[in-house]
Design an enzyme around this catalytic site. Structure first.
Site, PDB file in Angstrom:
ATOM      1  N   GLU A 145      -7.412   0.182  14.677  1.00 37.65           N
ATOM      2  CA  GLU A 145      -7.865  -0.962  13.869  1.00 37.65           C
ATOM      3  C   GLU A 145      -6.777  -2.078  13.884  1.00 37.65           C
ATOM      4  OE1 GLU A 145      -8.889  -1.755   9.351  1.00 37.65           O
ATOM      5  OE2 GLU A 145      -8.865   0.063   9.965  1.00 37.65           O
ATOM      6  N   SER A 202     -10.885  -6.081  10.193  1.00 38.00           N
ATOM      7  CA  SER A 202     -12.078  -5.399   9.733  1.00 38.00           C
ATOM      8  C   SER A 202     -12.740  -6.467   8.904  1.00 38.00           C
ATOM      9  CB  SER A 202     -11.727  -4.253   8.530  1.00 38.00           C
ATOM     10  OG  SER A 202     -12.597  -3.598   8.105  1.00 38.00           O
ATOM     11  N   ARG A 222       1.862   1.490  10.553  1.00 42.31           N
ATOM     12  CA  ARG A 222       1.420   1.999   9.297  1.00 42.31           C
ATOM     13  C   ARG A 222       2.539   1.803   8.029  1.00 42.31           C
ATOM     14  NH1 ARG A 222      -3.083   4.534   7.722  1.00 42.31           N
ATOM     15  NH2 ARG A 222      -3.278   5.384  10.002  1.00 42.31           N
ATOM     16  N   ARG A 235       0.642  -1.250  -0.058  1.00 38.71           N
ATOM     17  CA  ARG A 235      -0.029   0.153  -0.002  1.00 38.71           C
ATOM     18  C   ARG A 235       1.033   1.308   0.110  1.00 38.71           C
ATOM     19  NH1 ARG A 235      -4.998  -1.766   4.216  1.00 38.71           N
ATOM     20  NH2 ARG A 235      -5.414  -3.715   3.200  1.00 38.71           N
ATOM     21  N   ARG A 258       0.520  -4.782  12.599  1.00 39.01           N
ATOM     22  CA  ARG A 258      -0.385  -4.248  13.697  1.00 39.01           C
ATOM     23  C   ARG A 258      -0.582  -5.226  14.771  1.00 39.01           C
ATOM     24  NH1 ARG A 258      -4.762  -0.256  10.895  1.00 39.01           N
ATOM     25  NH2 ARG A 258      -3.215   1.204   9.780  1.00 39.01           N
TER      26      ARG A 258
END
Length: 425
Positions: free
Chosen positions: A348, A351, A276, A261, A388
């Protein structure tokens, strides 16, 4: 994409969905207009083509002036048919172009608003009081350095910012997490999958990642291939252009893949550590179900995520994501956010999204139920986004000396190790 019949029958519902997403409502009216032109030009083409065929049968039987007149008329009809065909194709192309810009219909129970307008549905686990335990918590990067588990300096040297090495016990911890997550998914009936990291444009577009999310996607121009940001993409495209018999549903896959990403919109956010990053590994659940079963399947995916985070002994909450933060494919999305002690807030970790028929229509994945063939529903749910999850484990299970207690579920995959110990300097 949505069903055009639904758009024609209930345009106000589609307008309300666009409004809830914070997106252009005028797109709905433009699409309605293009669809009307597509349909009317199609009718016009069919009428002219039928007239042309009828005339073609008369010409061989005619002679003299009558035949000359019929041939003249046939020439004009041929030009009219060609023009009508071009008009029909143009209207169809415009309709399709507008249709793919439209987000999925937002579920009526989704809270309306932006990123901060979510609704907390439940909380789980106890947040540790480090002050009462007599020490201040270290963040995951400091712990990772103490344990010899994370090296961001050399990651930046080799690849740039937001890259990292997992070293020693850090690498072992990733492998333990992946194996434990796949074991849980397999026990729940998912088929484990190792998926491609590069996909064709139709696969990426079909899952909805070339719209508003395109800025975060890496593209290899020379090969016209995209690096996936999640194995949801290859798993959604796995049955592209196929018809699946109803008795095979539900189909459930657990994909493991590297994910890439750009994080284009995250300048200045989470720049420290590995929360991140541009590249990470992830275990993703993906389901194909009948449309009427999608909401129940959504709850199942959420429950499997709850089980996973509970097994890691992490405090977390479940939120109902607001309409403006759904992403184009999701009709509804639940996030599980783990408590990060040094940030003093929930972040988060997993999800799960119900994409209803949105992706299957774009990818032409259908279900055959008797004589009926129709689109099916697709859903996805992150089980373990590795970096994460490592962040949450290190910070929540740290001890005063910099060691980290290993959750019981991971111990069999770490050779029975109960504690991750600091390494000698």
């Amino acid at each position: 994409m949505i069903d055009l019949r639904l758009l024609r029958e209930d345009p106000d519902r589609v307008r309300a969905s666009q409004r809830a997403r914070g997106e252009d409502v005028a797109l709905v009216d433009a699409l309605l207009s293009a669809d009307e032109r597509r349909r009317s030009s199609g009718v016009r083409f069919d009428e002219l083509r039928a007239e042309q065929k009828a005339l073609g049968k008369l010409i061989p039987k005619a002679s003299g002036d009558e035949k000359a007149e019929l041939l003249k008329k046939a020439g004009q009809l041929a030009a009219d048919v060609k023009a009508a065909d071009a008009e029909r194709d143009e209207a169809a192309a415009e309709t399709q172009e507008l249709l793919v810009q439209l987000g999925n219909l937002v579920h009526p129970d989704v809270p309306v608003g932006g990123e901060e307008d979510f609704v907390t549905l439940e909380t789980h686990g106890e947040i540790r009081d480090f002050e009462a335990e007599g020490f201040a918590p270290k963040d995951h990067l400091e712990l990772g350095q103490i344990l010899g588990a994370i090296d961001v300096e050399r990651g930046a040297k080799v690849s740039g910012s937001r890259f990292y090495f997992l070293t020693g016990v850090g690498a072992l911890l990733e492998l333990a997490l992946v194996n434990a997550a796949i074991a849980q998914a397999t026990a729940a009936g998912f088929t484990p999958m190792l998926t491609p990291a590069l996909v064709r444009p139709q696969s990426m577009a079909g899952t909805g990642f070339l719209g508003q999310a395109a800025q975060d996607v890496y593209h290899l121009d020379k090969d016209d291939l995209y690096l996936v940001g999640t194995s949801e993409v290859p798993l959604a495209a796995y049955h592209m252009d196929e018809i699946i018999d109803a008795d095979r549903l539900p189909l459930r896959y657990a994909g493991f893949s590297p994910c890439f990403r750009r994080e284009a919109g995250s300048h200045g956010k989470d720049t420290r550590g590995i929360f991140r990053v541009h590249q990470f590994d992830k275990v993703e659940m993906f389901s194909y179900v009948a449309p009427e079963d999608s909401q129940a399947e959504h709850q199942r995916l959420l429950e499997w995520e709850r089980q996973w985070l509970t097994s890691l002994e992490l405090p977390f909450r479940v939120i109902d994501v607001a309409s403006g933060d759904l992403g184009s494919s999701a009709s509804r999305k639940f996030d599980c956010e783990a408590w990060i002690p040094t940030q003093g807030k929930y972040r988060e970790l997993t999800s799960t999204s119900d994409c209803t028929e949105y992706q299957s229509r774009r990818l032409s994945v259908r279900v055959r139920d008797g004589k009926t063939v129709r689109p099916l529903a697709t859903l996805n749910g992150t089980l373990c986004a590795v970096p994460r999850t490592i962040v949450a484990i290190l910070e929540n299970h740290q001890q005063a000396d910099g060691s980290v207690r290993v959750p019981e579920v991971l111990r069999p995959y770490l050779g029975g190790r109960e504690v991750l110990e600091p390494v000698a300097k």
